[in-house]
Design a protein around this motif. Structure first.
Motif, PDB file in Angstrom:
ATOM      1  N   LEU A 348       1.433 -13.820 -27.681  1.00 25.94           N
ATOM      2  CA  LEU A 348       1.156 -13.332 -26.330  1.00 25.94           C
ATOM      3  C   LEU A 348       2.105 -12.201 -25.937  1.00 25.94           C
ATOM      4  O   LEU A 348       1.690 -11.192 -25.348  1.00 25.94           O
ATOM      5  N   GLU A 349       3.399 -12.357 -26.265  1.00 29.59           N
ATOM      6  CA  GLU A 349       4.362 -11.305 -25.932  1.00 29.59           C
ATOM      7  C   GLU A 349       4.017 -10.016 -26.646  1.00 29.59           C
ATOM      8  O   GLU A 349       4.088  -8.921 -26.062  1.00 29.59           O
ATOM      9  N   MET A 350       3.608 -10.116 -27.902  1.00 31.74           N
ATOM     10  CA  MET A 350       3.224  -8.936 -28.666  1.00 31.74           C
ATOM     11  C   MET A 350       1.995  -8.265 -28.059  1.00 31.74           C
ATOM     12  O   MET A 350       1.935  -7.033 -27.930  1.00 31.74           O
ATOM     13  N   ILE A 351       1.007  -9.067 -27.667  1.00 31.43           N
ATOM     14  CA  ILE A 351      -0.205  -8.508 -27.083  1.00 31.43           C
ATOM     15  C   ILE A 351       0.106  -7.838 -25.742  1.00 31.43           C
ATOM     16  O   ILE A 351      -0.434  -6.759 -25.430  1.00 31.43           O
ATOM     17  N   VAL A 352       0.972  -8.446 -24.942  1.00 34.02           N
ATOM     18  CA  VAL A 352       1.352  -7.842 -23.660  1.00 34.02           C
ATOM     19  C   VAL A 352       2.061  -6.514 -23.884  1.00 34.02           C
ATOM     20  O   VAL A 352       1.761  -5.514 -23.213  1.00 34.02           O
ATOM     21  N   LEU A 353       2.986  -6.458 -24.824  1.00 35.97           N
ATOM     22  CA  LEU A 353       3.686  -5.205 -25.115  1.00 35.97           C
ATOM     23  C   LEU A 353       2.721  -4.125 -25.591  1.00 35.97           C
ATOM     24  O   LEU A 353       2.927  -2.935 -25.337  1.00 35.97           O
ATOM     25  N   ALA A 354       1.665  -4.542 -26.288  1.00 33.28           N
ATOM     26  CA  ALA A 354       0.713  -3.576 -26.846  1.00 33.28           C
ATOM     27  C   ALA A 354      -0.353  -3.135 -25.852  1.00 33.28           C
ATOM     28  O   ALA A 354      -1.034  -2.134 -26.101  1.00 33.28           O
ATOM     29  N   THR A 355      -0.506  -3.861 -24.746  1.00 32.89           N
ATOM     30  CA  THR A 355      -1.630  -3.558 -23.853  1.00 32.89           C
ATOM     31  C   THR A 355      -1.248  -3.263 -22.407  1.00 32.89           C
ATOM     32  O   THR A 355      -2.050  -2.675 -21.674  1.00 32.89           O
ATOM     33  N   ILE A 356      -0.043  -3.651 -21.989  1.00 36.03           N
ATOM     34  CA  ILE A 356       0.397  -3.378 -20.615  1.00 36.03           C
ATOM     35  C   ILE A 356       1.429  -2.249 -20.658  1.00 36.03           C
ATOM     36  O   ILE A 356       2.496  -2.402 -21.261  1.00 36.03           O
ATOM     37  N   PRO A 357       1.162  -1.100 -20.046  1.00 36.56           N
ATOM     38  CA  PRO A 357       2.107   0.019 -20.083  1.00 36.56           C
ATOM     39  C   PRO A 357       3.463  -0.353 -19.493  1.00 36.56           C
ATOM     40  O   PRO A 357       3.564  -1.224 -18.624  1.00 36.56           O
ATOM     41  N   SER A 358       4.486   0.301 -19.969  1.00 41.79           N
ATOM     42  CA  SER A 358       5.847   0.063 -19.501  1.00 41.79           C
ATOM     43  C   SER A 358       5.946   0.260 -17.989  1.00 41.79           C
ATOM     44  O   SER A 358       5.468   1.257 -17.436  1.00 41.79           O
ATOM     45  N   GLY A 359       6.562  -0.720 -17.314  1.00 42.90           N
ATOM     46  CA  GLY A 359       6.738  -0.637 -15.876  1.00 42.90           C
ATOM     47  C   GLY A 359       5.502  -0.970 -15.060  1.00 42.90           C
ATOM     48  O   GLY A 359       5.525  -0.871 -13.829  1.00 42.90           O
ATOM     49  N   LYS A 360       4.430  -1.373 -15.716  1.00 39.97           N
ATOM     50  CA  LYS A 360       3.185  -1.690 -15.016  1.00 39.97           C
ATOM     51  C   LYS A 360       2.935  -3.195 -15.019  1.00 39.97           C
ATOM     52  O   LYS A 360       3.491  -3.942 -15.815  1.00 39.97           O
ATOM     53  N   GLU A 361       2.053  -3.625 -14.113  1.00 37.49           N
ATOM     54  CA  GLU A 361       1.607  -5.005 -14.049  1.00 37.49           C
ATOM     55  C   GLU A 361       0.079  -5.036 -14.014  1.00 37.49           C
ATOM     56  O   GLU A 361      -0.550  -4.071 -13.592  1.00 37.49           O
ATOM     57  N   LEU A 362      -0.482  -6.144 -14.456  1.00 39.14           N
ATOM     58  CA  LEU A 362      -1.928  -6.316 -14.433  1.00 39.14           C
ATOM     59  C   LEU A 362      -2.227  -7.721 -13.933  1.00 39.14           C
ATOM     60  O   LEU A 362      -1.616  -8.688 -14.407  1.00 39.14           O
ATOM     61  N   PRO A 363      -3.124  -7.873 -12.965  1.00 36.83           N
ATOM     62  CA  PRO A 363      -3.473  -9.224 -12.517  1.00 36.83           C
ATOM     63  C   PRO A 363      -3.881 -10.110 -13.692  1.00 36.83           C
ATOM     64  O   PRO A 363      -4.600  -9.661 -14.595  1.00 36.83           O
ATOM     65  N   TYR A 364      -3.429 -11.345 -13.652  1.00 39.40           N
ATOM     66  CA  TYR A 364      -3.667 -12.261 -14.768  1.00 39.40           C
ATOM     67  C   TYR A 364      -5.154 -12.388 -15.087  1.00 39.40           C
ATOM     68  O   TYR A 364      -5.547 -12.374 -16.270  1.00 39.40           O
ATOM     69  N   GLU A 365      -5.990 -12.508 -14.066  1.00 41.60           N
ATOM     70  CA  GLU A 365      -7.418 -12.672 -14.295  1.00 41.60           C
ATOM     71  C   GLU A 365      -7.995 -11.460 -15.033  1.00 41.60           C
ATOM     72  O   GLU A 365      -8.867 -11.604 -15.903  1.00 41.60           O
ATOM     73  N   ARG A 366      -7.505 -10.265 -14.712  1.00 42.73           N
ATOM     74  CA  ARG A 366      -7.976  -9.059 -15.414  1.00 42.73           C
ATOM     75  C   ARG A 366      -7.446  -9.014 -16.838  1.00 42.73           C
ATOM     76  O   ARG A 366      -8.145  -8.551 -17.754  1.00 42.73           O
ATOM     77  N   PHE A 367      -6.233  -9.494 -17.047  1.00 42.88           N
ATOM     78  CA  PHE A 367      -5.679  -9.534 -18.408  1.00 42.88           C
ATOM     79  C   PHE A 367      -6.538 -10.419 -19.306  1.00 42.88           C
ATOM     80  O   PHE A 367      -6.870 -10.038 -20.438  1.00 42.88           O
ATOM     81  N   VAL A 368      -6.898 -11.593 -18.800  1.00 44.06           N
ATOM     82  CA  VAL A 368      -7.696 -12.527 -19.592  1.00 44.06           C
ATOM     83  C   VAL A 368      -9.075 -11.958 -19.895  1.00 44.06           C
ATOM     84  O   VAL A 368      -9.588 -12.114 -21.012  1.00 44.06           O
ATOM     85  N   THR A 369      -9.667 -11.261 -18.918  1.00 46.55           N
ATOM     86  CA  THR A 369     -11.030 -10.746 -19.095  1.00 46.55           C
ATOM     87  C   THR A 369     -11.060  -9.372 -19.744  1.00 46.55           C
ATOM     88  O   THR A 369     -11.736  -9.162 -20.761  1.00 46.55           O
TER      89      THR A 369
END
Length: 432
Positions: A348-369
């Motif tokens: 999960l940490e690897m996927i987050v680093l690969a998909t969420i830009p530095s300094g940004k956040e994404l709502p959890y529901e959008r991350f899952v979908t």
């Protein structure tokens, strides 16, 4: 009168079948973390200053690190003359160095005892720790492929053949800066010294596996490129965290790609990978187990479609790349026994680093979908279940609980911040 005989059709070999199906060589011996290690060899052991050259032929200067690896994992090293000329017979210093190097070992998920020195590799904490495969024959060290079988060559070709010029330049610059903080570190200086005592190429070697690898086969390659760029541009992540993420992302992307291209060869509709993230549902667990079996069967069927006469062992090697690589990188629950898809905290940490830009956040529901399902094809929550039709056979409430359990795990790991009951945001950990 001499009758013309029909030409016998050439039987393709395992690597040729794999290249035809997936673009590169995916082999069981390349399972686990080896594709990422192979990728780093191509990037940092190439000839010249261009880390991602776009020419046809690729030459690298391979190094074995046999001195350090044999010091730790070869009992016969006591008879190596370098032991006396380099270590000067200081047994205390030798034991200290041995224990230090032992701590640098790249994890072997399937290993239960100390490996042979040729099986053990150093984790690439610094650039001088990056090394190729090697083995000993007739008292001579040979640098050759044992575990670095071609998965890393495939993703290297994908990165260096990027048709998006801006992304290509940014990735190349990101790799140039990746190890900047370790250049003058004590570990790098020690690794460089040990490397100098080891067998290495005296002149550049052209890599035939990479040369025969194919890229730009589908849009899913851009998912890999975007992930690598995102990892390299994480401002708050350490170089070690980035290296781990690059190796993990490479492995996960390869198995996702293997599944997609096998289904494509069989002309099957896209179908998500069902992950059981702790919903405590026997129905979901069985569905995930069946999903894994279907993926493995599809790989075998796709191989047979390309070459029906491929020996069973070679066919199974291509299939085993999938489950072994997935298991080693937290995408399966276990290496042995009954397996199902899941997502470990490391994955999960690897996927987050690969998909969420530095300094940004994404709502959890959008991350899952949007990330896990839309981009990667992994079904966790109700949205993915409804979009893929899984709710026709599994109750939607089970996927809701599955999504909730994943959220709990990500909150505990520091990957999700819960601001309120209705607001949960996904972002890379600050201490990554």
């Amino acid at each position: 009168m001499q009758l013309d005989r029909p030409e016998e059709k050439k039987v393709l070999k395992g690597p040729e079948v794999s290249r035809e199906l997936f673009g590169g060589v995916l082999d069981f011996d390349a399972a686990g973390h080896y594709p990422g290690l192979e990728l780093l060899n191509f990037i940092y052991c190439g000839v010249g200053e261009d880390l991602l050259p776009q020419g046809e032929a690729i030459e690298i200067l391979r190094r074995s690190h046999d001195f350090g690896r044999r010091l730790v994992w070869d009992e016969r090293f006591v008879n190596d003359p370098r032991r006396h000329t380099v270590l000067l017979g200081d047994e205390s210093a030798e034991e200290t160095l041995r224990e230090l190097l032992r701590c640098l070992q790249l994890e072997i998920p399937s290993g239960s005892k100390d490996p042979k020195w040729s099986r053990a590799h150093f984790f690439p904490y610094t650039p001088s720790l990056i090394h190729w495969d090697a083995r000993e024959r007739n008292n001579k060290i040979g640098i050759e492929r044992l575990y670095l079988r071609g998965g890393g060559a495939l993703v290297y070709k994908i990165l260096r053949s990027d048709e998006n010029a801006t992304r290509y330049r940014c990735i190349r610059e990101g790799f140039r800066k990746l190890y900047a903080a370790t250049t003058d570190s004590p570990l790098e200086m020690l690794a460089a010294f040990i490397n100098d005592q080891s067998k290495q190429d005296s002149k550049p070697v052209e890599d035939e596996i990479e040369k025969q690898t194919r890229s730009n086969l589908d849009e899913f390659e851009n998912v890999y490129r975007d992930g690598i760029l995102n990892i390299l541009e994480q401002r708050d992540a350490t170089s070690v965290a980035k290296v781990r993420a690059i190796m993990g992302w490479t492995a996960i992307w390869l198995v996702l790609m293997q599944n997609r291209r096998a289904r494509g060869r069989l002309e099957l509709e896209e179908s998500p990978i069902i992950c059981d993230c702790g919903a405590n549902s026997a129905q979901l667990r069985r569905a995930s187990q069946r999903c894994l079996q279907e993926v493995l069967d599809n790989i075998i069927d796709a191989v047979d479609r390309v070459e029906p006469n491929l020996p069973k062992a070679r066919r199974n090697n291509i299939r085993s790349f999938f489950w072994a690589t997935a298991a080693a990188n937290g995408f399966l629950n276990a290496w042995r026994g009954r397996k199902h898809f899941t997502l470990s905290v490391d994955a999960l940490e690897m996927i987050v680093l690969a998909t969420i830009p530095s300094g940004k956040e994404l709502p959890y529901e959008r991350f899952v979908t949007e990330v896990l399902y839309d981009r990667l094809g992994i079904a966790i929550g109700r949205g993915a279940a409804e979009a893929s039709g899984l709710v026709n056979s599994i109750d939607a409430s089970i996927f809701e609980e599955n999504e909730a359990q994943l959220a709990h795990q990500m909150i505990a790991a520091g990957l999700v911040t819960q601001y309120s009951d209705a607001t949960r945001m996904v972002s890379p950990r600050n201490d990554a």
